[in-house]
Design a protein around this motif. Structure first.
Motif, PDB file in Angstrom:
ATOM      1  N   SER A  51      -0.670   1.983  10.845  1.00 20.17           N
ATOM      2  CA  SER A  51      -0.114   0.851  10.125  1.00 20.17           C
ATOM      3  C   SER A  51      -1.205   0.112   9.360  1.00 20.17           C
ATOM      4  O   SER A  51      -2.375   0.189   9.714  1.00 20.17           O
ATOM      5  N   THR A  86       5.108  -3.734  11.693  1.00 18.28           N
ATOM      6  CA  THR A  86       5.664  -2.681  10.849  1.00 18.28           C
ATOM      7  C   THR A  86       4.769  -1.455  10.968  1.00 18.28           C
ATOM      8  O   THR A  86       3.559  -1.564  11.110  1.00 18.28           O
ATOM      9  N   SER A  87       5.370  -0.292  10.972  1.00 18.99           N
ATOM     10  CA  SER A  87       4.613   0.964  10.936  1.00 18.99           C
ATOM     11  C   SER A  87       4.799   1.528   9.546  1.00 18.99           C
ATOM     12  O   SER A  87       5.565   2.455   9.334  1.00 18.99           O
ATOM     13  N   ASP A  88       4.111   0.934   8.580  1.00 23.11           N
ATOM     14  CA  ASP A  88       4.386   1.232   7.187  1.00 23.11           C
ATOM     15  C   ASP A  88       3.663   2.457   6.647  1.00 23.11           C
ATOM     16  O   ASP A  88       3.868   2.829   5.507  1.00 23.11           O
ATOM     17  N   ASP A  98      -0.751  -3.082   9.315  1.00 25.51           N
ATOM     18  CA  ASP A  98      -0.534  -4.342  10.031  1.00 25.51           C
ATOM     19  C   ASP A  98      -1.236  -4.265  11.389  1.00 25.51           C
ATOM     20  O   ASP A  98      -0.862  -3.444  12.222  1.00 25.51           O
ATOM     21  N   GLN A 157       1.399   5.652  15.988  1.00 23.81           N
ATOM     22  CA  GLN A 157       1.649   4.851  14.806  1.00 23.81           C
ATOM     23  C   GLN A 157       0.356   4.630  14.026  1.00 23.81           C
ATOM     24  O   GLN A 157      -0.703   4.442  14.617  1.00 23.81           O
TER      25      GLN A 157
END
Length: 172
Positions: free
Chosen positions: A91, A98-100, A93, A89
């Protein structure tokens, strides 16, 4: 209306290589990649001012279009039978609620008669466009049927685990 991708002649770049001595870093269920730990990662090269390693295990990027590539070698510490579930992941964050930015998953199944030391060598590339300064965090999680420990491997000469970030243009 289509957009035109503009690439600058001299792109900003940051390249980190995992240099952990004797090739292993022990990890639990989730491992936040320690990009700011100079005993774990070496800054191989950088150019420009739009990308930088910051304290707190994060990479800072300014406005722009970025190509982020992670090459990583993950290996179990003991033989396993059954499944091996790898997740990578990126992110903005730090808690990864969240893995945005990006998410990659690889599940391998080994037969009931198999007894192997699982190795995954993924190469993941993603694009990110941002109009503001952002912090990027990196995490790996792994689980397997035998609950065996796993490692993110590094080796300074082989460069088997790397993070490369290139600013390739203006934000879209």
């Amino acid at each position: 209306m289509s957009q035109i991708l503009r690439v600058t002649p001299q792109q900003d770049v940051l390249l980190l290589t995992m240099i952990a001595s004797s090739s292993t870093q022990a990890s639990g269920d989730a491992y936040d990649i320690e990009v700011s730990d100079e005993d774990t990662f070496a800054l191989v090269g950088s150019r420009g001012t739009s990308i930088g390693v910051s304290s707190g295990n994060k990479i800072e990027i300014t406005s722009g279009l970025y190509e982020i590539t992670f090459n990583g070698w993950v290996q179990t510490a003991a033989n396993i039978t059954g499944s091996f579930d790898y997740q990578f992941q990126i992110s903005t964050d730090p808690l990864f609620n969240t893995s945005d930015v990006a998410f990659d998953r690889n599940i391998q199944e080994y037969g009931a008669s198999a007894n192997v030391t699982a190795v995954i060598d993924p190469s993941h590339t993603t694009m990110l466009s941002t109009s503001i300064t952002k912090s990027l965090y990196f995490r790996i999680t792994c689980s397997n049927g035998a609950s065996a420990g796993w490692y993110l491997r590094g080796d300074a000469t082989s460069a088997i685990t790397q993070i490369q970030i290139r600013r390739i243009g203006d934000a879209l």
